[in-house]
Design an enzyme around this catalytic site. Sequence first.
Site, PDB file in Angstrom:
ATOM      1  N   GLY A  78       0.808  -1.211   0.000  1.00 23.01           N
ATOM      2  CA  GLY A  78       0.000   0.000   0.000  1.00 23.01           C
ATOM      3  C   GLY A  78       0.846   1.267   0.000  1.00 23.01           C
ATOM      4  N   ARG A 142       0.767  -5.790  -4.666  1.00 25.24           N
ATOM      5  CA  ARG A 142       1.015  -6.647  -3.498  1.00 25.24           C
ATOM      6  C   ARG A 142       1.457  -8.055  -3.894  1.00 25.24           C
ATOM      7  NH1 ARG A 142      -0.897  -4.181   1.125  1.00 25.24           N
ATOM      8  NH2 ARG A 142      -2.306  -2.418   0.817  1.00 25.24           N
ATOM      9  N   ASP A 172       6.439  -4.784   6.410  1.00 22.19           N
ATOM     10  CA  ASP A 172       7.103  -5.959   6.989  1.00 22.19           C
ATOM     11  C   ASP A 172       7.102  -7.139   6.036  1.00 22.19           C
ATOM     12  OD1 ASP A 172       4.361  -6.095   7.247  1.00 22.19           O
ATOM     13  OD2 ASP A 172       4.362  -6.836   9.288  1.00 22.19           O
ATOM     14  N   ASP A 173       5.978  -7.406   5.372  1.00 24.65           N
ATOM     15  CA  ASP A 173       5.949  -8.536   4.441  1.00 24.65           C
ATOM     16  C   ASP A 173       6.824  -8.276   3.216  1.00 24.65           C
ATOM     17  OD1 ASP A 173       4.211 -10.430   5.750  1.00 24.65           O
ATOM     18  OD2 ASP A 173       2.557  -9.078   5.360  1.00 24.65           O
ATOM     19  N   LYS A 199       8.490   1.031   5.142  1.00 22.61           N
ATOM     20  CA  LYS A 199       7.306   1.802   4.768  1.00 22.61           C
ATOM     21  C   LYS A 199       6.057   1.174   5.347  1.00 22.61           C
ATOM     22  CE  LYS A 199       4.881   0.231   2.049  1.00 22.61           C
ATOM     23  NZ  LYS A 199       3.585  -0.407   1.731  1.00 22.61           N
ATOM     24  N   THR A 200       5.251   1.923   6.042  1.00 22.02           N
ATOM     25  CA  THR A 200       3.868   1.575   6.364  1.00 22.02           C
ATOM     26  C   THR A 200       3.285   2.676   7.225  1.00 22.02           C
ATOM     27  OG1 THR A 200       2.355   0.087   7.533  1.00 22.02           O
ATOM     28  CG2 THR A 200       4.612   0.111   8.299  1.00 22.02           C
ATOM     29  N   ILE A 201       2.123   3.183   6.841  1.00 21.49           N
ATOM     30  CA  ILE A 201       1.520   4.238   7.644  1.00 21.49           C
ATOM     31  C   ILE A 201       1.021   3.684   8.976  1.00 21.49           C
ATOM     32  CG2 ILE A 201       0.855   5.542   5.592  1.00 21.49           C
ATOM     33  CD1 ILE A 201      -2.040   4.725   6.159  1.00 21.49           C
ATOM     34  N   ASP A 202       0.870   2.359   9.077  1.00 25.38           N
ATOM     35  CA  ASP A 202       0.376   1.764  10.322  1.00 25.38           C
ATOM     36  C   ASP A 202       1.340   1.943  11.486  1.00 25.38           C
ATOM     37  OD1 ASP A 202      -1.750   0.978   8.831  1.00 25.38           O
ATOM     38  OD2 ASP A 202      -1.387  -1.171   8.974  1.00 25.38           O
ATOM     39  N   LYS A 239     -25.119  17.126  18.787  1.00 26.52           N
ATOM     40  CA  LYS A 239     -26.175  16.109  18.763  1.00 26.52           C
ATOM     41  C   LYS A 239     -25.741  14.786  18.139  1.00 26.52           C
ATOM     42  CE  LYS A 239     -28.214  17.892  14.452  1.00 26.52           C
ATOM     43  NZ  LYS A 239     -29.442  18.399  13.800  1.00 26.52           N
ATOM     44  N   TYR A 240     -24.479  14.682  17.721  1.00 31.91           N
ATOM     45  CA  TYR A 240     -24.032  13.459  17.061  1.00 31.91           C
ATOM     46  C   TYR A 240     -22.878  12.802  17.825  1.00 31.91           C
ATOM     47  CZ  TYR A 240     -26.624  15.180  12.994  1.00 31.91           C
ATOM     48  OH  TYR A 240     -27.610  15.642  12.156  1.00 31.91           O
ATOM     49  N   MET A 247      -6.886   3.573  10.085  1.00 32.77           N
ATOM     50  CA  MET A 247      -5.963   2.555   9.592  1.00 32.77           C
ATOM     51  C   MET A 247      -5.138   1.992  10.751  1.00 32.77           C
ATOM     52  SD  MET A 247      -6.184   2.147   6.195  1.00 32.77           S
ATOM     53  CE  MET A 247      -4.625   1.794   5.395  1.00 32.77           C
ATOM     54  N   ARG A 249      -4.090  -2.214  10.897  1.00 33.28           N
ATOM     55  CA  ARG A 249      -4.576  -3.585  10.926  1.00 33.28           C
ATOM     56  C   ARG A 249      -4.016  -4.371  12.105  1.00 33.28           C
ATOM     57  NH1 ARG A 249      -6.028  -8.357   8.513  1.00 33.28           N
ATOM     58  NH2 ARG A 249      -4.807 -10.039   9.383  1.00 33.28           N
ATOM     59  N   GLY A 425      -5.322   9.286   3.838  1.00 34.18           N
ATOM     60  CA  GLY A 425      -3.989   9.630   4.343  1.00 34.18           C
ATOM     61  C   GLY A 425      -2.847   8.953   3.626  1.00 34.18           C
ATOM     62  N   ARG A 426      -3.131   7.972   2.775  1.00 36.30           N
ATOM     63  CA  ARG A 426      -2.054   7.156   2.216  1.00 36.30           C
ATOM     64  C   ARG A 426      -1.219   7.874   1.162  1.00 36.30           C
ATOM     65  NH1 ARG A 426      -3.620   1.005   1.207  1.00 36.30           N
ATOM     66  NH2 ARG A 426      -4.231   1.824  -0.813  1.00 36.30           N
TER      67      ARG A 426
END
Length: 550
Positions: A78, A142, A172-173, A199-202, A239-240, A247, A249, A425-426
């Site tokens: 991603g 991927r 990581d993968d 690299k990973t935004i996570d 009211k909400y 993101m 996982r 955001g990616r």
Amino acid sequence: MTKSALQIARARYRPKLPAALKGPVRAVRGEETQSAAHQYEIKAQFPGTYGMPVITFEKSDESVSSQPINVGVILSGGQAPGGHNVIAGLYDGLKAANKGSRLFGFILGPGGLLNHKCKRLTTGLIKEYRNTGGFDIIGSDRTKLETEEQFKRGLEFLKKRGIRALVIIGGDDSNTNACVLAEYYRTTDYRVQVIGCPKTIDGDLKNEQIETSFGFDTASKVYSELIGNIQRDCNSARKYWHFIKLMGRSASHIALECALQTHPNICIISEEVEAKNETLDNIVDRIATVIAQRAADQMNFGTVLIPEGLIEFIPAMKRLINELNDLLASRQEEMRFKQMPRNKQRTYVIGRLTEGSRALYSDLPENVACQLTLDRDAHGNVQVSLIETEKLLAELVGRRLEKWKKTGKYTGTFLPQTHFFGYEGRCAAPSNYDADYCYSLGYTAACLIRTGETGYMASVRNTTAPADQWIAGGIPITMMMNMEKRRGEDKPVIQKALVKLDGAPFKAFAAARDLWACTTDYVYPGPIQYFGPPEVCDAPTITLQLEQQK
């Protein structure tokens, strides 16, 4: 190509670089290393690249001549803000050593290597992409590289192009793939160096040597801006209740960082849920309690932050998902299941689960049960981004509040709104931090190639200090590995970094969350700042500042 005013201005930005990389460098090697866990198994699978030392680059008094080299670069997985600056740093680092070096980009990720599709990256082309978001300079995918047939097919093309080094920019993968390739290429008659970039935004690819993965800084700031905007609206309409899935996982780093930046009323941290052995019912009760307490003070509004992977951290749900993963582990079984009529799929699954998982699966709403059996990803995992956890929690909390209303425990009104912030955001233009960090990572990768390394990941540390004080080097990829079950088999993979419940970022959050729950202490970060005082523009994430005690 039509450009916005911001694009034109960002093109003029010059990323900062560690002082040690400005000019000739020498590699200082540390002690031998070992894997994060399962040392015997990892060493057996990577005999050629296991145990290598950590490398740190220092300034050299001597200029070492470098032969021209053809290098390939792959964007894998991603998107994450800053990928283009990694390529720019790699390109500049190669050219600084020898102007005759050439850089080739593989089209659409690892698949480009297998399909023999690449293009030469020139000065003019790279100029168009400096400090920009996205991966569109060459694209990404991927594709998982794991068979000898794939390795041979890729090597065939590398030989044809005369490419002697490969840089894989991924998570990581993807970096596990890089290590597998590095090990394979060491055994061939045509040696190819392989270097990875984190690299990973996570934010779950980090350790002592990898302080953060690139893209996390930018994505967290983009999401925090959106959360702040919602909270401003929330405090205006009053009211909400907004349920916002973020993101993340396999870890809750983004949710935690966004909570530190915006002060929501509730933020669920997956790792804490698992540590406390919480059930879905516990989580629903926790959220409903805060809503009832605020309603008693005439505040029928608020925000709830939810990590994308929460459902996998609920212990009972995790056991269910593991059973489903094993049940659908083989492609043949997965295809057979998909061909069944929809009304028979649930019965088929229920009949093959253990007693506890069977009861849980049977009680789930139909749409969630269906989402749990959707196609697995390339690594055999549930695609948690497709599970609408935010809607599930909003629905279950609503039911709980209705019950409490009948007994007088709740007297307010509940109007939920749900959101999922992922793609927003990616591909954002990288923050100054990510622009600098990514450029330095790419330049470091070039230095690792120049010093003949393979099986390493580029590392840039001390990043809470000014950029000229950053420490650049390389970490053996095997040093980060452990064994995990994928599609029913034990596989070597880079160990994911989860939120540490005894770490400074979580402790800071835990100390403030009760106040945030009962008050409206919202913070509105606004958009990413590119121009202005350094404390506004160049500040790293709160997570990193707390971890480094800055």
